[in-house]
Scaffold this active site. Structure first.
Site, PDB file in Angstrom:
ATOM      1  N   GLY A  40       0.767  -1.243   0.000  1.00 39.65           N
ATOM      2  CA  GLY A  40       0.000   0.000   0.000  1.00 39.65           C
ATOM      3  C   GLY A  40       0.791   1.284   0.000  1.00 39.65           C
ATOM      4  O   GLY A  40       0.231   2.352  -0.218  1.00 39.65           O
ATOM      5  N   CYS A  70      -7.256  -8.144  -2.596  1.00 42.09           N
ATOM      6  CA  CYS A  70      -6.396  -7.036  -2.201  1.00 42.09           C
ATOM      7  C   CYS A  70      -6.875  -5.809  -2.968  1.00 42.09           C
ATOM      8  O   CYS A  70      -6.835  -5.785  -4.209  1.00 42.09           O
ATOM      9  CB  CYS A  70      -4.953  -7.372  -2.581  1.00 42.09           C
ATOM     10  N   ASN A  71      -7.368  -4.838  -2.240  1.00 42.94           N
ATOM     11  CA  ASN A  71      -7.850  -3.611  -2.893  1.00 42.94           C
ATOM     12  C   ASN A  71      -6.723  -2.909  -3.647  1.00 42.94           C
ATOM     13  O   ASN A  71      -6.936  -2.331  -4.713  1.00 42.94           O
ATOM     14  CB  ASN A  71      -8.407  -2.655  -1.844  1.00 42.94           C
ATOM     15  N   CYS A 177      -9.419  -2.341   2.618  1.00 44.33           N
ATOM     16  CA  CYS A 177      -8.163  -3.101   2.591  1.00 44.33           C
ATOM     17  C   CYS A 177      -8.457  -4.395   3.327  1.00 44.33           C
ATOM     18  O   CYS A 177      -9.007  -4.364   4.440  1.00 44.33           O
ATOM     19  CB  CYS A 177      -7.047  -2.324   3.286  1.00 44.33           C
TER      20      CYS A 177
HETATM   21  N1  DGL Z   1      -4.602  -6.173   1.848  1.00 41.42           N
HETATM   22  C1  DGL Z   1      -4.283  -5.211   0.870  1.00 41.42           C
HETATM   23  C2  DGL Z   1      -5.492  -4.425   0.412  1.00 41.42           C
HETATM   24  O1  DGL Z   1      -6.601  -4.925   0.444  1.00 41.42           O
HETATM   25  C3  DGL Z   1      -3.129  -4.274   1.036  1.00 41.42           C
HETATM   26  C4  DGL Z   1      -2.236  -4.300   2.192  1.00 41.42           C
HETATM   27  C5  DGL Z   1      -0.871  -3.818   1.795  1.00 41.42           C
HETATM   28  O2  DGL Z   1      -0.121  -4.657   1.283  1.00 41.42           O
HETATM   29  O3  DGL Z   1      -0.577  -2.628   1.979  1.00 41.42           O
HETATM   30  O4  DGL Z   1      -5.368  -3.304  -0.025  1.00 41.42           O
END
Ligand code: DGL
Length: 214
Positions: A40, A70-71, A177
């Protein structure tokens, strides 16, 4: 049915756990990229390249659908992956602004997401499409994925952010996230009825059903 679920880190496990309940017969494999998490705070090019490299076993493994749980990867890599691998089905996940728009009474919502997601063109388009009439708070959650990944969550830090969102009138908190799915209950407790907390696990299940007719 073979489903491949990818996230930079432990967010994918939260999504996979929900999918295993919805599709008990499915073969569900997860992949992460612990070496490079968090995504992120990285550049769009980095996120795209890291995502493509990390899902290589899924691309080679005859999965009915690859879910970018993962967004951040969805915001920055989904379009590229669909173009590059046109025979592969992909599902991405995005902050649920459309749902939040239907739920809010105050017309103030909060989107908790990574800096990379919030800065993406895809997110801007989502806001234009579904949230142009809303006031959208985007609190600084840039540390959250790291803290959650490393089990160092600091409750007073989260409380300060939740209180601030609620004090500013947000009555819907969007978890944008998948790492934050692990602290959904904590956020709900801290919001204490002042805001509804939403995340897309169930919606992903519905999308899988639509796409695969399952
Ligand atoms: N879990 C991930 C998301 O949904 C991102 C977390 C990351 O790697 O910063 O955005």
């Amino acid at each position: 049915m073979r489903l491949g679920v990818f996230d930079s880190g432990i967010g994918g496990e939260a999504v996979a756990a929900a999918l295993r309940i919805t599709f008990p017969q499915a073969i569900i494999h997860t992949l992460n990229d612990r070496q490079h998490v968090p995504y992120g705070n990285r550049s769009p090019d980095e996120v795209r390249t890291l995502t493509e490299n990390a899902i290589e076993p899924f691309l080679a493994g005859a999965y009915d659908v690859i879910i970018l749980a993962c967004n951040t990867a969805t915001a920055l890599a989904l379009e590229y992956l669909r173009t590059t691998y046109p025979d592969q089905k992909f599902i991405g996940i995005e902050p649920m602004i459309k749902t939040a728009a239907t739920l809010t009474k105050s017309d103030v919502i909060a989107v908790c997401a990574t800096p990379a997601t919030l800065a993406s063109r895809r997110y801007a388009a989502l806001v234009r499409r579904h949230g142009a009439h809303l006031s959208i708070l985007e609190p600084d959650c840039s540390e959250w994925a790291y803290l959650i990944e490393n089990n160092q969550i600091n409750q007073s830090h989260i409380k300060a952010i939740v209180d601030d969102m609620c004090d500013k009138g947000a009555d819907v908190i969007v978890l944008g996230c998948t790492h934050y799915h692990w602290i959904k209950e904590l956020i709900e407790q801290l919001a204490n009825g002042r805001a509804t907390v939403i995340e897309p696990s169930e919606a992903i299940g519905r999308r899988v059903s639509q796409l695969l007719g399952a």
